[in-house]
Design an enzyme around this catalytic site. Structure first.
Site, mmCIF file in Angstrom:
data_model
loop_
_atom_site.group_PDB
_atom_site.id
_atom_site.type_symbol
_atom_site.label_atom_id
_atom_site.label_comp_id
_atom_site.label_asym_id
_atom_site.label_seq_id
_atom_site.Cartn_x
_atom_site.Cartn_y
_atom_site.Cartn_z
ATOM 1 N N HIS A 65 0.802 -1.249 0.035
ATOM 2 C CA HIS A 65 -0.181 -0.002 0.088
ATOM 3 C C HIS A 65 0.759 1.138 0.064
ATOM 4 C CE1 HIS A 65 -4.116 -1.899 0.856
ATOM 5 N NE2 HIS A 65 -3.217 -3.011 1.423
ATOM 6 N N ASN A 138 -10.195 -2.738 2.589
ATOM 7 C CA ASN A 138 -9.894 -2.561 1.171
ATOM 8 C C ASN A 138 -11.333 -2.537 0.285
ATOM 9 O OD1 ASN A 138 -7.269 -3.246 1.299
ATOM 10 N ND2 ASN A 138 -7.365 -5.501 1.134
#
Ligand code: HEM
Length: 492
Positions: A65, A138
């Site tokens: 990420h 997510n």
């Protein structure tokens, strides 16, 4: 509250240039040299300090990420769920809590294009009066693997080849061919939602089951869902190539520009609720992170809304130094026995102590906005001024006491010490149901993407056959179509 109240007031208000120690700088253009050409003198401390600081401007990027954008705003309760939880920030409709949200892609580097096919991160930090609650989710409701033992390998497979530094599908297909539990997540990853149009037009999910607990200690399992009020939109491959080719930061720009224009992105929060006594009623394990909870049986219940109405002032301070942690829950919200969530409780603080240093929780963006107190202190880059003389507990000289007890799940945990696979794996059914729910053109695009990656020269016949077998078990006609196009006989 001023988030920068710890910033030394003298550092930024000089009308003239200074060194870091405050000495006046009378020439910030030319190095100190012998004569007009050089050599440069080492005694030019301002030059040395300027370069030394520059040399250290970057910190390690997040191991996953790394590419992301954040924005601030508030969460407002719209529906009363105080019967389910004693969480203070969910106490009544109308209650607002400040938040910071970071959206991200998972696999590629900090500077990578935001148009690549990937899962997107959707992490929300609620600065509540009882400490920070981080819902680190997510844009897919499920995850590739259900045991953290497999997490580093799964990320290695998804990340670029260590030899070429190129993401290569043969490595991904090789690794995940051992993991049929990933099938449903691949039905998101290689579906149209695999490239969201931008961050505003995507859903978010807490992914794991969490526990809500009321004052009396009654627990319910819940799953969190964020739904964008402007709808879900994706980019097809050709559009993604066009958008990414002209601006590799298009999603960051869209988020920033929308907020700057007063077109505030908004999501509705819903929960699905399950009585823990009913967890055996399903043909899957409700705490298995690779499964969704069917919405026809466990319908979405509205809870609140998230509005992003303020851009960040500084990318480094509020995106790079921002640290989310699924361990951060508040009274009234707790973890479940989901193995993956259990391990995430450890992993985030651990990586952040490395990425940002041991005092990362003192950084204004990470520190709770409520009063807090403990005896964890000092270490590299401590900048909290403490003047207590008592740094131990208990003490008759320190008035700080235990907080009031809050309920935690009273589940009796029992079992043999072992390394296990969960009994109800059920790896194929939900993936097939998802595929069958799509219109024919969407199914066709999904098949084409699979045929494309399975056609890679380095994907062996064995790996190809395994994937066709997996998809056949999810949906017979899907496996058949893949097999025909790839000229492989399906094996079940
Ligand atoms: C970020 C580990 C599973 C969502 C991260 C980071 C690590 C990590 C080390 C970087 C954190 C930082 O440097 O600040 C793990 C491990 C997992 C796991 C060990 C499994 C055991 C998941 C799952 C989700 C998820 C299941 C989705 C529910 C995220 C998000 C971020 C992140 C959104 C970025 C947060 C941000 O914007 O800063 N993860 N992760 N991870 N992870 Fe996970």
């Amino acid at each position: 509250m001023d988030p920068y109240k710890h910033r030394p007031s003298s550092a930024f208000n000089s009308p003239f240039w200074t060194t870091s120690s405050g000495a006046p700088v009378w020439d910030n253009n030319s190095s100190l040299t012998v004569g007009t050409r050089g050599p440069v003198l080492l005694e030019d401390y301002h030059l040395v300090e300027k370069l030394a600081n520059f040399d250290r401007e970057r910190i390690p990027e997040r191991v996953v990420h790394a590419r992301g954008a954040s924005a601030k705003g508030f969460f407002e309760v719209t529906h009363d769920i105080s019967n389910l939880t004693c969480a203070d920030f969910l106490r009544a409709p109308g209650v607002q809590t400040p938040v910071i949200v970071r959206f991200s892609t998972v696999v590629h580097e900090r500077g990578s294009p935001e148009t690549l096919r990937d899962i997107r991160g959707f992490a929300v930090k609620f600065y509540t009066r009882e400490g920070n609650f981080d819902l680190v989710g997510n844009n897919t409701p499920v995850f590739f693997v259900r045991d953290a033992m497999k997490f580093p390998d799964s990320i290695h497979a998804l990340k670029p080849n260590p030899k070429t530094h190129i993401q290569e599908y043969w490595r991904i297909l090789d690794f995940f061919s051992y993991h049929p539990e990933s099938l449903l997540t691949f039905a998101f990853f290689l579906d149209d939602v695999g490239i969201p149009q931008d961050y505003r037009h995507m859903e978010g999910f807490g992914v794991h089951a969490y526990t809500l607990i009321d004052k009396a200690g009654k627990a319910h399992y819940v799953k969190f869902h964020w739904k964008p009020t402007c709808g879900v939109k994706n980019l097809l491959e050709e559009e993604a190539i066009k958008v990414g080719g002209s601006n590799h930061s298009h999603a960051t720009q869209d988020l920033y520009d929308s907020i700057a224009a007063g077109n505030y992105p908004e999501w509705r929060l819903f929960i699905q609720i399950m009585d823990p006594d009913h967890e055996d009623r399903f043909d899957f394990d409700p705490l298995d992170v690779s499964k969704i909870w069917p919405e026809d049986i466990l319908p979405l219940q509205p809870v609140g809304r998230l509005v992003l109405n303020k851009n960040i002032d500084n990318y480094f301070a509020e995106t790079e130094q921002l640290a989310f942690n699924p361990a951060f829950v508040v009274p009234g919200i707790y973890y479940t026995e989901d193995k993956l969530l259990q391990t995430r409780i450890f992993a985030y603080g651990d990586t952040q102590r490395h990425r940002l240093g041991p005092n990362y929780m003192q950084l204004p963006v990470n520190a709770p906005k409520c009063a807090h107190h403990n005896n964890h202190y000092d270490g590299f880059m401590n900048f909290m001024h403490r003047d207590e003389e008592v740094d131990y507990f208990p003490s008759r000289f320190d008035p700080v006491r235990h907080a009031a007890r809050h309920p935690i799940p009273s589940t009796v945990l029992r079992g043999k010490r072992d390394r296990c696979v969960i009994p109800k794996e059920n790896n194929f059914k939900q993936a097939g149901e998802r595929y069958r729910s799509w219109a024919p053109d969407r199914q066709e695009r999904f098949i084409c993407r699979w045929v494309d990656i399975l056609s890679d020269a380095r994907v062996t016949h064995e790996i190809r056959s395994i994937w066709i077998s997996y998809w056949s078990q999810a949906d017979k006609s899907l496996g058949q179509k893949m097999a025909t196009r790839l000229n492989v006989r399906p094996t079940m």
